[in-house]
Structure formats: structure tokens, C-alpha cells
Enzyme design. Structure first.
Site, PDB file in Angstrom:
ATOM      1  N   ASP A  14     -26.751   4.007  -9.130  1.00 33.12           N
ATOM      2  CA  ASP A  14     -27.521   2.890  -8.555  1.00 33.12           C
ATOM      3  C   ASP A  14     -28.002   1.960  -9.754  1.00 33.12           C
ATOM      4  O   ASP A  14     -27.872   2.002 -10.750  1.00 33.12           O
ATOM      5  CB  ASP A  14     -28.671   3.624  -7.977  1.00 33.12           C
ATOM      6  CG  ASP A  14     -29.528   2.760  -7.162  1.00 33.12           C
ATOM      7  OD1 ASP A  14     -29.066   1.857  -6.781  1.00 33.12           O
ATOM      8  OD2 ASP A  14     -30.579   2.989  -6.930  1.00 33.12           O
ATOM      9  N   GLY A  15     -28.149   0.826  -9.077  1.00 32.17           N
ATOM     10  CA  GLY A  15     -28.650  -0.457  -9.665  1.00 32.17           C
ATOM     11  C   GLY A  15     -27.482  -1.476 -10.066  1.00 32.17           C
ATOM     12  O   GLY A  15     -27.628  -2.378 -10.859  1.00 32.17           O
ATOM     13  N   GLY A  53     -26.418  -3.896  -8.164  1.00 33.78           N
ATOM     14  CA  GLY A  53     -26.984  -5.278  -7.419  1.00 33.78           C
ATOM     15  C   GLY A  53     -28.246  -5.733  -8.530  1.00 33.78           C
ATOM     16  O   GLY A  53     -28.348  -7.072  -8.565  1.00 33.78           O
ATOM     17  N   ASN A  63     -24.076   3.043   3.920  1.00 31.83           N
ATOM     18  CA  ASN A  63     -23.961   1.798   3.204  1.00 31.83           C
ATOM     19  C   ASN A  63     -22.863   0.867   4.157  1.00 31.83           C
ATOM     20  O   ASN A  63     -22.931  -0.241   3.835  1.00 31.83           O
ATOM     21  CB  ASN A  63     -22.820   1.965   1.905  1.00 31.83           C
ATOM     22  CG  ASN A  63     -23.666   2.539   0.708  1.00 31.83           C
ATOM     23  OD1 ASN A  63     -23.005   3.214  -0.217  1.00 31.83           O
ATOM     24  ND2 ASN A  63     -24.883   2.217   0.653  1.00 31.83           N
ATOM     25  N   TRP A  64     -22.482   1.267   5.404  1.00 30.92           N
ATOM     26  CA  TRP A  64     -21.820   0.493   6.299  1.00 30.92           C
ATOM     27  C   TRP A  64     -22.802  -0.648   6.680  1.00 30.92           C
ATOM     28  O   TRP A  64     -22.314  -1.680   7.443  1.00 30.92           O
ATOM     29  CB  TRP A  64     -21.196   1.431   7.402  1.00 30.92           C
ATOM     30  CG  TRP A  64     -20.242   2.151   7.007  1.00 30.92           C
ATOM     31  CD1 TRP A  64     -20.263   3.755   6.956  1.00 30.92           C
ATOM     32  CD2 TRP A  64     -18.790   1.800   6.826  1.00 30.92           C
ATOM     33  NE1 TRP A  64     -18.903   4.089   6.634  1.00 30.92           N
ATOM     34  CE2 TRP A  64     -18.091   3.193   6.482  1.00 30.92           C
ATOM     35  CE3 TRP A  64     -18.003   0.880   6.853  1.00 30.92           C
ATOM     36  CZ2 TRP A  64     -16.790   3.159   6.036  1.00 30.92           C
ATOM     37  CZ3 TRP A  64     -16.648   0.668   6.313  1.00 30.92           C
ATOM     38  CH2 TRP A  64     -16.063   2.093   6.171  1.00 30.92           C
ATOM     39  N   ARG A  71     -29.467  10.307 -11.637  1.00 32.31           N
ATOM     40  CA  ARG A  71     -29.736   8.914 -10.718  1.00 32.31           C
ATOM     41  C   ARG A  71     -30.073   7.886 -11.689  1.00 32.31           C
ATOM     42  O   ARG A  71     -31.063   7.789 -12.558  1.00 32.31           O
ATOM     43  CB  ARG A  71     -30.560   8.967  -9.623  1.00 32.31           C
ATOM     44  CG  ARG A  71     -30.503   7.732  -8.898  1.00 32.31           C
ATOM     45  CD  ARG A  71     -31.350   7.843  -7.440  1.00 32.31           C
ATOM     46  NE  ARG A  71     -31.342   6.394  -6.685  1.00 32.31           N
ATOM     47  CZ  ARG A  71     -31.368   6.655  -5.428  1.00 32.31           C
ATOM     48  NH1 ARG A  71     -31.439   7.510  -4.695  1.00 32.31           N
ATOM     49  NH2 ARG A  71     -31.044   5.120  -4.744  1.00 32.31           N
ATOM     50  N   ARG A  95     -35.047   9.434  -5.957  1.00 31.95           N
ATOM     51  CA  ARG A  95     -34.872   9.837  -4.597  1.00 31.95           C
ATOM     52  C   ARG A  95     -33.100  10.416  -4.399  1.00 31.95           C
ATOM     53  O   ARG A  95     -32.485  10.043  -5.389  1.00 31.95           O
ATOM     54  CB  ARG A  95     -35.289   8.969  -3.177  1.00 31.95           C
ATOM     55  CG  ARG A  95     -34.215   7.752  -3.365  1.00 31.95           C
ATOM     56  CD  ARG A  95     -35.149   6.853  -2.221  1.00 31.95           C
ATOM     57  NE  ARG A  95     -34.462   5.466  -2.477  1.00 31.95           N
ATOM     58  CZ  ARG A  95     -34.994   4.577  -3.143  1.00 31.95           C
ATOM     59  NH1 ARG A  95     -36.124   4.602  -3.850  1.00 31.95           N
ATOM     60  NH2 ARG A  95     -34.369   3.384  -3.226  1.00 31.95           N
ATOM     61  N   ILE A  96     -33.138  11.009  -3.474  1.00 34.93           N
ATOM     62  CA  ILE A  96     -31.677  11.747  -3.446  1.00 34.93           C
ATOM     63  C   ILE A  96     -30.949  10.898  -2.276  1.00 34.93           C
ATOM     64  O   ILE A  96     -29.575  10.993  -2.648  1.00 34.93           O
ATOM     65  CB  ILE A  96     -31.704  13.261  -2.643  1.00 34.93           C
ATOM     66  CG1 ILE A  96     -32.582  14.078  -3.668  1.00 34.93           C
ATOM     67  CG2 ILE A  96     -30.558  13.700  -2.411  1.00 34.93           C
ATOM     68  CD1 ILE A  96     -32.254  14.384  -4.732  1.00 34.93           C
ATOM     69  N   SER A  97     -31.315  10.284  -1.582  1.00 38.94           N
ATOM     70  CA  SER A  97     -30.534   9.339  -0.633  1.00 38.94           C
ATOM     71  C   SER A  97     -29.432   9.948   0.102  1.00 38.94           C
ATOM     72  O   SER A  97     -28.433   9.485   0.081  1.00 38.94           O
ATOM     73  CB  SER A  97     -30.121   8.137  -1.537  1.00 38.94           C
ATOM     74  OG  SER A  97     -30.973   7.394  -2.028  1.00 38.94           O
ATOM     75  N   GLU A 142     -30.726  20.579 -11.588  1.00 37.59           N
ATOM     76  CA  GLU A 142     -31.636  19.812 -12.554  1.00 37.59           C
ATOM     77  C   GLU A 142     -31.434  18.477 -12.130  1.00 37.59           C
ATOM     78  O   GLU A 142     -30.248  17.981 -11.935  1.00 37.59           O
ATOM     79  CB  GLU A 142     -31.215  20.300 -13.880  1.00 37.59           C
ATOM     80  CG  GLU A 142     -31.643  21.620 -14.350  1.00 37.59           C
ATOM     81  CD  GLU A 142     -33.232  21.912 -14.064  1.00 37.59           C
ATOM     82  OE1 GLU A 142     -34.104  21.191 -14.303  1.00 37.59           O
ATOM     83  OE2 GLU A 142     -33.372  23.314 -13.753  1.00 37.59           O
TER      84      GLU A 142
END
Ligand code: FPP
EC number: 2.5.1.-
Length: 247
Positions: free
Chosen positions: A24-25, A27, A72-73, A195, A201-203, A214
Site C-alpha cells: 500500500d501507499g 498513490g 480495485n475495479w 502492510r 487493516r486487512i482490506s 502475525e
């Protein structure tokens, strides 16, 4: 590099067999640089090669990367199209490195729903590396945890309806056998989930498989997530006391 990087961990350190990463990150990294979001995805793609190589040298057996979710669509079509082209770029550029590293590519996701070109290039990478015996680089592409669980439930219901299984006998193992990660055998469940970017979060990622993983939430944006970060996160894993519900 193998010896060098391994030396950064205690010889007795417990190395997670299966590491899963929510990358993630991209953007926010691009925004910070004053660049369009897709520049972040491009840099993120390049980083996949660096981190996959390091993970393989550290002795990780499976590295699962959340590259595109079933949600993500809903992003703008320009961004979706760019993300769909990334596997074409990635395997076009890095296939020789993957072969050299003896890495085996797998894809976990609803590949039938991918655009033709993306599906073909991903399935070709799986085919071209199927004889490799090193680390498994598992791309979660068009993957969603809930969709995966619903799909498994549907498969079992159909089998029960046609009499090929007895519904009373459905247990954890039978259910896991219908999940997309069944192809990973006894390595299907991540030992460590990382993450990046500071979100916690797990998303919708590997909902079933993360039951006893873990989790480490690293503040670094994915394009900047380095080999040092990976080593630190594995050290953190080594400090954890895993009990699997026992004492
Ligand atoms: C999340 O960051 C990242 C993605 C949705 C895409 C991740 C894909 C890659 C890193 C490249 C994958 C490589 C291959 C070969 C398929 P975000 O866009 O949500 O970032 P933000 O939260 O900062 O906006």
C-alpha cells in the site's frame, strides 16, 4: 548477496515460511513526489523485484503480494488499465531475473475475469517457471477474500447437492481445499502479514488464511519499502510468541 543478507538475521532466527504483503501507499508516494498515481504503481512494480529477490535469499518459501483486489475495479479506468498492464511490463522486464533466482510464479485470483492480454501474460509466467524449485512468488491478482470464501462455499454446496460429498463431513481441511490458495498446499496460510504505508487493516486479503498470522504494519510507502525494512519486519516476527490459541 545470499550470505550477506542472511547474516543480518540471527542464525537462530525463525524465518516466516510464508510472507504476505499488502503493498500500500503507491498513490501517496507519487503525490509526495508531485507525480501522477500511476508513477507510484510503476515504482511499486520495480520494487517487487527487489523485495522478491531479498525474500528468496532470506529463505522465505512463499511470498504473496496483493497486487489487485476484486474491489480495485472501481478505480478510474485509466488507473485500472495501467494496473492491468503492469504484469506485461513486469514479466517482460524481470523474467530472466526470476529464472536466475529459481523463483516459481503463481497467481491466486479470479483470472478468468482479467483482460485477455493480462491473463495470457500471467498464465505464461506461471507456465515458464513451473519447473523452478525456489521461492514461490504468488501474485494475488483480481483477488478478494470474501469472493474466495463464497466461491468455496458454492463449490461445496454443489458437490453436496450432486451427492459427491456428505455435507456433514465438511471440515476445515475440506473447506480450505476449495480456496484459491489450495495450490500452495501446507504453505497456504501466511506466517507473517506485512502492510506498508501505515494503514492498519486487512482490506479483504486472505481472510481465512490470516487466522493465525502475525501482522506487522510498516509506515513506509511501498515504493520505498526496502530490504532493510523487510529485514526489520522479519526480526519483529522473530520476537513474537506464536501460540495458535494454545498457551
Ligand atoms: C495500493 O496502493 C496498491 C495497489 C492497488 C497496486 C499494487 C501494485 C503494485 C505495487 C505493482 C504490482 C506488480 C505486478 C507485477 C502486478 P494505493 O494505490 O492504494 O496507494 P494509496 O493508498 O497511497 O493511494
Amino acid at each position: 548477496m545470499t550470505d550477506d543478507i542472511r547474516k543480518r538475521l540471527d542464525p537462530e532466527a525463525s524465518i516466516p515460511k510464508h510472507v504476505a504483503i499488502i503493498m500500500d501507499g503507491n498513490g501517496r508516494w507519487a503525490k509526495k513526489k508531485g507525480q501522477p498515481r500511476i508513477a507510484g504503481h510503476k515504482e511499486g512494480m520495480n520494487n517487487v523485484k527487489t523485495i522478491a529477490t531479498a525474500a528468496s535469499h532470506l529463505g522465505v518459501k512463499v511470498l504473496s503480494l496483493y497486487a489487485f483486489s476484486t474491489e480495485n475495479w472501481s478505480r478510474p479506468s485509466k488507473e485500472v488499465n495501467f494496473l492491468m498492464r503492469l504484469p506485461v511490463d513486469f514479466f517482460g522486464t524481470f523474467m530472466p531475473d526470476l529464472i536466475k533466482e529459481n523463483i516459481k510464479v503463481l497467481v491466486t485470483g479470479f483470472t478468468d475475469h482479467l483482460p485477455d492480454r493480462t491473463r495470457k501474460v500471467v498464465l505464461k509466467a506461471v507456465e515458464d517457471t513451473k519447473g523452478n524449485t525456489g521461492m514461490i512468488l504468488n501474485f494475488a491478482f483480481n483477488y478478494g477474500g470474501r469472493a474466495e470464501i463464497v466461491n468455496a462455499a458454492k463449490n461445496l454446496a454443489l458437490k453436496a447437492a450432486d451427492g459427491s460429498i456428505d455435507p456433514v463431513k465438511i471440515d476445515d481441511a475440506m473447506f480450505a481445499g476449495q480456496l484459491l490458495t489450495n495450490q500452495l498446499g501446507d504453505l497456504a496460510d501466511p506466517d507473517l502479514l506485512i502492510r506498508t504505508s501505515g494503514e492498519e487493516r486487512i482490506s479483504n486479503f486472505m481472510l481465512w488464511q490470516l487466522a493465525y498470522s502475525e501482522m506487522v504494519f510498516d509506515k513506509t510507502y511501498w515504493p520505498e519499502y526496502s530490504v532493510d525494512n523487510l529485514v526489520e519486519d522479519i526480526k519483529e516476527f522473530d520476537r513474537r510468541d506464536r501460540r495458535f490459541g494454545s498457551i
